[in-house]
Design an enzyme around this catalytic site. Sequence first.
Site, PDB file in Angstrom:
ATOM      1  N   MET A   1      37.283  48.627  48.356  1.00  0.00           N
ATOM      2  CA  MET A   1      37.473  47.355  49.209  1.00  0.00           C
ATOM      3  C   MET A   1      37.531  46.235  48.143  1.00  0.00           C
ATOM      4  O   MET A   1      36.494  45.552  47.836  1.00  0.00           O
ATOM      5  CB  MET A   1      36.600  47.187  50.009  1.00  0.00           C
ATOM      6  CG  MET A   1      36.190  45.840  50.669  1.00  0.00           C
ATOM      7  SD  MET A   1      34.900  45.777  51.827  1.00  0.00           S
ATOM      8  CE  MET A   1      33.648  45.705  50.835  1.00  0.00           C
ATOM      9  N   PRO A   2      38.797  45.875  47.631  1.00  0.00           N
ATOM     10  CA  PRO A   2      38.869  44.614  46.740  1.00  0.00           C
ATOM     11  C   PRO A   2      38.380  43.410  47.540  1.00  0.00           C
ATOM     12  O   PRO A   2      39.011  43.240  48.509  1.00  0.00           O
ATOM     13  CB  PRO A   2      40.367  44.911  46.171  1.00  0.00           C
ATOM     14  CG  PRO A   2      40.864  45.894  46.609  1.00  0.00           C
ATOM     15  CD  PRO A   2      40.164  46.659  47.634  1.00  0.00           C
ATOM     16  N   ILE A   3      37.710  42.572  46.883  1.00  0.00           N
ATOM     17  CA  ILE A   3      37.069  41.222  47.304  1.00  0.00           C
ATOM     18  C   ILE A   3      37.850  40.226  46.165  1.00  0.00           C
ATOM     19  O   ILE A   3      37.370  40.222  45.064  1.00  0.00           O
ATOM     20  CB  ILE A   3      35.947  41.268  47.508  1.00  0.00           C
ATOM     21  CG1 ILE A   3      35.351  42.010  48.668  1.00  0.00           C
ATOM     22  CG2 ILE A   3      35.608  39.629  48.182  1.00  0.00           C
ATOM     23  CD1 ILE A   3      33.833  42.107  48.604  1.00  0.00           C
ATOM     24  N   ILE A  39      41.535  44.896  51.754  1.00  0.00           N
ATOM     25  CA  ILE A  39      41.692  43.546  50.926  1.00  0.00           C
ATOM     26  C   ILE A  39      41.145  42.589  51.536  1.00  0.00           C
ATOM     27  O   ILE A  39      41.926  41.923  52.505  1.00  0.00           O
ATOM     28  CB  ILE A  39      43.045  43.462  50.192  1.00  0.00           C
ATOM     29  CG1 ILE A  39      43.591  44.803  49.307  1.00  0.00           C
ATOM     30  CG2 ILE A  39      43.031  42.254  49.249  1.00  0.00           C
ATOM     31  CD1 ILE A  39      44.913  44.838  49.068  1.00  0.00           C
ATOM     32  N   HIS A  40      39.983  41.815  50.884  1.00  0.00           N
ATOM     33  CA  HIS A  40      39.561  40.571  51.370  1.00  0.00           C
ATOM     34  C   HIS A  40      39.970  39.427  50.398  1.00  0.00           C
ATOM     35  O   HIS A  40      39.875  39.747  49.158  1.00  0.00           O
ATOM     36  CB  HIS A  40      38.090  40.727  51.523  1.00  0.00           C
ATOM     37  CG  HIS A  40      37.766  41.845  52.447  1.00  0.00           C
ATOM     38  ND1 HIS A  40      36.809  41.444  53.470  1.00  0.00           N
ATOM     39  CD2 HIS A  40      37.767  43.305  52.240  1.00  0.00           C
ATOM     40  CE1 HIS A  40      36.614  42.637  54.146  1.00  0.00           C
ATOM     41  NE2 HIS A  40      37.193  43.537  53.477  1.00  0.00           N
TER      42      HIS A  40
END
Length: 61
Positions: A1-3, A39-40
């Site tokens: 989960m990329p932020i 992706i956030h």
Amino acid sequence: MPIINVKLLEGRSDEQLKDLVTEVTHAVEKTTGANKEAIHVVIEEMRKDHYAVGGVRKSDQ
């Protein structure tokens, strides 16, 4: 989960911010292989009087 955190000076239109989110998401998806739904993107807009370079606020330039 990329932020992904994006900090920028205030003043962009809603359309520009929307495009930024789309393009950043696409770039992260392409380069990391992450699913775009995971992706956030967090945008923090800073007031020009709250940001300075070389001791000079952006609002004073």
